[in-house]
Design a protein around this motif. Structure first.
Motif, mmCIF file in Angstrom:
data_model
loop_
_atom_site.group_PDB
_atom_site.id
_atom_site.type_symbol
_atom_site.label_atom_id
_atom_site.label_comp_id
_atom_site.label_asym_id
_atom_site.label_seq_id
_atom_site.Cartn_x
_atom_site.Cartn_y
_atom_site.Cartn_z
ATOM 1 N N ALA A 20 35.511 32.917 41.767
ATOM 2 C CA ALA A 20 34.720 34.074 41.698
ATOM 3 C C ALA A 20 35.585 34.929 41.130
ATOM 4 O O ALA A 20 35.115 35.927 40.404
ATOM 5 C CB ALA A 20 34.453 34.388 43.022
ATOM 6 N N SER A 21 36.806 35.253 41.461
ATOM 7 C CA SER A 21 37.706 36.379 40.818
ATOM 8 C C SER A 21 39.087 35.882 40.655
ATOM 9 O O SER A 21 39.519 35.087 41.323
ATOM 10 C CB SER A 21 37.583 37.451 41.878
ATOM 11 O OG SER A 21 37.887 37.012 43.199
ATOM 12 N N ILE A 22 39.697 36.646 39.753
ATOM 13 C CA ILE A 22 41.178 36.558 39.444
ATOM 14 C C ILE A 22 41.939 37.621 39.984
ATOM 15 O O ILE A 22 41.413 39.010 39.705
ATOM 16 C CB ILE A 22 41.375 36.401 37.927
ATOM 17 C CG1 ILE A 22 40.849 34.880 37.637
ATOM 18 C CG2 ILE A 22 42.917 36.612 37.795
ATOM 19 C CD1 ILE A 22 41.252 34.291 36.096
ATOM 20 N N HIS A 23 42.856 37.623 40.609
ATOM 21 C CA HIS A 23 43.712 38.686 41.440
ATOM 22 C C HIS A 23 45.108 38.703 40.776
ATOM 23 O O HIS A 23 45.944 38.052 41.249
ATOM 24 C CB HIS A 23 43.741 38.446 42.729
ATOM 25 C CG HIS A 23 42.392 38.199 43.780
ATOM 26 N ND1 HIS A 23 42.317 38.133 44.751
ATOM 27 C CD2 HIS A 23 41.188 38.149 43.031
ATOM 28 C CE1 HIS A 23 40.935 37.894 45.157
ATOM 29 N NE2 HIS A 23 40.403 38.149 43.911
ATOM 30 N N PRO A 24 45.239 39.353 39.875
ATOM 31 C CA PRO A 24 46.563 39.292 39.062
ATOM 32 C C PRO A 24 47.635 40.742 39.680
ATOM 33 O O PRO A 24 47.079 41.257 40.259
ATOM 34 C CB PRO A 24 46.230 39.573 37.650
ATOM 35 C CG PRO A 24 44.874 40.426 37.808
ATOM 36 C CD PRO A 24 44.225 40.061 38.884
ATOM 37 N N ALA A 41 39.466 39.122 28.842
ATOM 38 C CA ALA A 41 39.371 38.082 28.788
ATOM 39 C C ALA A 41 38.795 37.383 30.056
ATOM 40 O O ALA A 41 38.159 36.012 29.823
ATOM 41 C CB ALA A 41 40.965 37.494 28.317
ATOM 42 N N CYS A 42 39.121 37.730 31.126
ATOM 43 C CA CYS A 42 38.533 37.447 32.315
ATOM 44 C C CYS A 42 37.218 37.496 32.464
ATOM 45 O O CYS A 42 36.510 36.462 33.007
ATOM 46 C CB CYS A 42 39.303 37.853 33.536
ATOM 47 S SG CYS A 42 41.067 37.547 33.874
ATOM 48 N N HIS A 43 36.583 38.461 31.885
ATOM 49 C CA HIS A 43 35.308 38.733 32.168
ATOM 50 C C HIS A 43 34.496 37.659 31.084
ATOM 51 O O HIS A 43 33.453 37.200 31.468
ATOM 52 C CB HIS A 43 34.790 40.304 31.880
ATOM 53 C CG HIS A 43 35.189 41.226 32.714
ATOM 54 N ND1 HIS A 43 35.159 42.502 32.647
ATOM 55 C CD2 HIS A 43 35.478 41.121 34.084
ATOM 56 C CE1 HIS A 43 35.691 43.302 33.694
ATOM 57 N NE2 HIS A 43 35.524 42.142 34.486
ATOM 58 N N GLY A 102 33.697 34.612 32.807
ATOM 59 C CA GLY A 102 32.989 35.125 34.036
ATOM 60 C C GLY A 102 33.692 35.232 35.332
ATOM 61 O O GLY A 102 33.062 35.254 36.530
ATOM 62 N N TYR A 103 34.894 35.638 35.191
ATOM 63 C CA TYR A 103 35.511 36.099 36.438
ATOM 64 C C TYR A 103 35.493 37.543 36.605
ATOM 65 O O TYR A 103 35.985 38.323 35.782
ATOM 66 C CB TYR A 103 36.987 35.559 36.199
ATOM 67 C CG TYR A 103 36.969 33.945 36.111
ATOM 68 C CD1 TYR A 103 36.329 33.271 37.039
ATOM 69 C CD2 TYR A 103 37.879 33.484 35.044
ATOM 70 C CE1 TYR A 103 36.290 31.832 36.787
ATOM 71 C CE2 TYR A 103 37.693 32.293 34.860
ATOM 72 C CZ TYR A 103 37.020 31.229 35.769
ATOM 73 O OH TYR A 103 37.147 29.865 35.673
ATOM 74 N N LYS A 104 35.443 38.056 38.019
ATOM 75 C CA LYS A 104 35.944 39.469 38.069
ATOM 76 C C LYS A 104 37.401 39.568 38.367
ATOM 77 O O LYS A 104 38.073 38.479 38.592
ATOM 78 C CB LYS A 104 35.181 39.818 39.536
ATOM 79 C CG LYS A 104 33.697 39.674 39.374
ATOM 80 C CD LYS A 104 33.164 40.192 40.657
ATOM 81 C CE LYS A 104 31.689 40.522 40.453
ATOM 82 N NZ LYS A 104 30.893 40.926 42.038
ATOM 83 N N VAL A 105 37.898 40.787 38.196
ATOM 84 C CA VAL A 105 39.349 40.982 38.132
ATOM 85 C C VAL A 105 39.650 41.966 39.280
ATOM 86 O O VAL A 105 39.173 43.163 39.190
ATOM 87 C CB VAL A 105 39.687 41.465 36.746
ATOM 88 C CG1 VAL A 105 41.193 41.681 36.722
ATOM 89 C CG2 VAL A 105 39.262 40.668 35.614
ATOM 90 N N GLY A 144 37.270 48.776 32.685
ATOM 91 C CA GLY A 144 36.488 47.719 33.128
ATOM 92 C C GLY A 144 36.706 46.851 34.328
ATOM 93 O O GLY A 144 36.163 46.101 34.841
ATOM 94 N N VAL A 145 37.861 47.055 35.187
ATOM 95 C CA VAL A 145 38.293 46.413 36.314
ATOM 96 C C VAL A 145 36.986 46.464 37.286
ATOM 97 O O VAL A 145 36.371 47.414 37.509
ATOM 98 C CB VAL A 145 39.472 47.010 36.681
ATOM 99 C CG1 VAL A 145 39.309 48.091 37.749
ATOM 100 C CG2 VAL A 145 40.330 45.792 37.567
ATOM 101 N N ASP A 146 37.178 45.252 38.013
ATOM 102 C CA ASP A 146 36.058 45.260 39.086
ATOM 103 C C ASP A 146 36.361 45.850 40.378
ATOM 104 O O ASP A 146 35.335 46.113 41.373
ATOM 105 C CB ASP A 146 35.630 43.756 39.246
ATOM 106 C CG ASP A 146 34.931 43.198 37.893
ATOM 107 O OD1 ASP A 146 33.947 43.420 37.386
ATOM 108 O OD2 ASP A 146 35.870 42.632 37.302
ATOM 109 N N GLY A 147 37.624 46.024 40.444
ATOM 110 C CA GLY A 147 38.165 46.519 41.761
ATOM 111 C C GLY A 147 39.581 46.444 41.734
ATOM 112 O O GLY A 147 40.244 45.645 41.282
ATOM 113 N N VAL A 148 40.238 47.004 42.956
ATOM 114 C CA VAL A 148 41.524 46.607 43.225
ATOM 115 C C VAL A 148 41.876 46.729 44.618
ATOM 116 O O VAL A 148 40.974 46.952 45.601
ATOM 117 C CB VAL A 148 42.539 47.957 42.675
ATOM 118 C CG1 VAL A 148 41.933 48.291 41.187
ATOM 119 C CG2 VAL A 148 41.938 49.290 43.591
ATOM 120 N N PHE A 149 42.985 46.159 44.878
ATOM 121 C CA PHE A 149 43.860 46.295 46.362
ATOM 122 C C PHE A 149 44.858 47.691 46.333
ATOM 123 O O PHE A 149 45.445 47.829 45.410
ATOM 124 C CB PHE A 149 44.576 45.058 46.500
ATOM 125 C CG PHE A 149 43.462 43.739 46.397
ATOM 126 C CD1 PHE A 149 42.970 43.462 47.484
ATOM 127 C CD2 PHE A 149 43.492 42.938 45.277
ATOM 128 C CE1 PHE A 149 42.089 41.963 47.513
ATOM 129 C CE2 PHE A 149 42.814 41.729 45.363
ATOM 130 C CZ PHE A 149 41.929 41.724 46.562
#
Length: 238
Positions: A181-185, A197-199, A202-205, A223-228
């Motif tokens: 569902a998502s990539i957490h770099p 590229a992740c988008h 089809g992956y959220k970042v 355009g990030v989908d969110g952060v920690f």
């Protein structure tokens, strides 16, 4: 909408991954909360980041060497401040009881360098037992663990964690055979091209760990989908 996660609860206001830290994040109305799980000697899910207790100034061995009852006797709160003296680590079950059901929980399986056989089954059983199968995201640096999670329950969203700078991790995720569902770099190499590229695949970042507001604004612009984040000013943004 950008989804930001309180990293290990609100760890600047209370000892990380404790009930107090989670309660602080809930009080801030965080839309998402990230926490880490490991297994005790007697197979309980305890919430802790490191595989030892040194972060809390405690000279104990590995988490897996102790029963839950023994771990509950360890004071981790006093390493943060006198206000939290005597506070122990929390179990996942305890946290599931206090986190609102509409809050998304990112549960990271801490399976490296210590491997916990069966932690995936134990985690899914705990979530089912507490009727918390919704608003859950399971992540790990151990992608074999993510594969086991998907085999046990294909409907649980999984997030791939990446610490090092890899060549085209979005292609790796696509070729893994997992329904990621998502990539957490790591945020240090997360830029506009990486997010785009992740988008495309089809992956959220969701990068970790973003604590400076200027850095956060730039990521949102890209355009990030969110952060920690450890910063309440950031993890309360939406």
């Amino acid at each position: 909408m950008v989804l930001n996660f309180a990293h290990r609860g609100s760890l600047t206001e209370a000892p990380e991954n404790t009930l107090s830290s989670i309660k602080k994040a809930v009080a801030h109305k965080a839309k998402g909360i990230e926490l880490d799980v490991q297994l005790t000697k007697d197979n309980h899910l305890v919430v802790i980041h490191d595989h030892r207790f040194k972060r809390f100034n405690k000279n104990y061995g590995l988490v897996q060497a102790y029963t839950l009852a023994e771990i509950k006797q360890i004071d981790v709160g006093s390493s943060f401040s006198k206000e939290f003296a005597g506070e122990p680590l929390a179990t996942l079950a305890e946290i599931l009881e206090i986190v609102p059901r509409n809050t998304i929980l990112n549960i990271e399986i801490k399976n490296i360098p210590v491997i916990y056989p069966g932690i995936e089954e134990t985690l899914i059983h705990c979530l089912a037992e507490h009727d918390r199968m919704d608003h859950i995201l399971i992540s790990s640096f151990d992608h074999v663990a993510l594969k086991k999670v998907q085999e046990l329950d294909p409907d649980i969203p999984i997030g791939m964690l990446f610490y090092y700078r890899l060549l085209e991790p979005w292609k790796y995720a696509k070729n893994s055979g997992l329904r990621v569902a998502s990539i957490h770099p790591n945020v240090v190499y997360t830029d506009k091209a990486f997010i785009a590229a992740c988008h495309r695949y089809g992956y959220k970042v969701f990068p970790f760990t973003v604590n400076r507001m200027s850095q956060y604004r730039k990521l949102v612009e890209w355009g990030v989908d969110g952060v920690f984040s450890n910063n309440p000013e950031i993890f309360t943004q939406s």
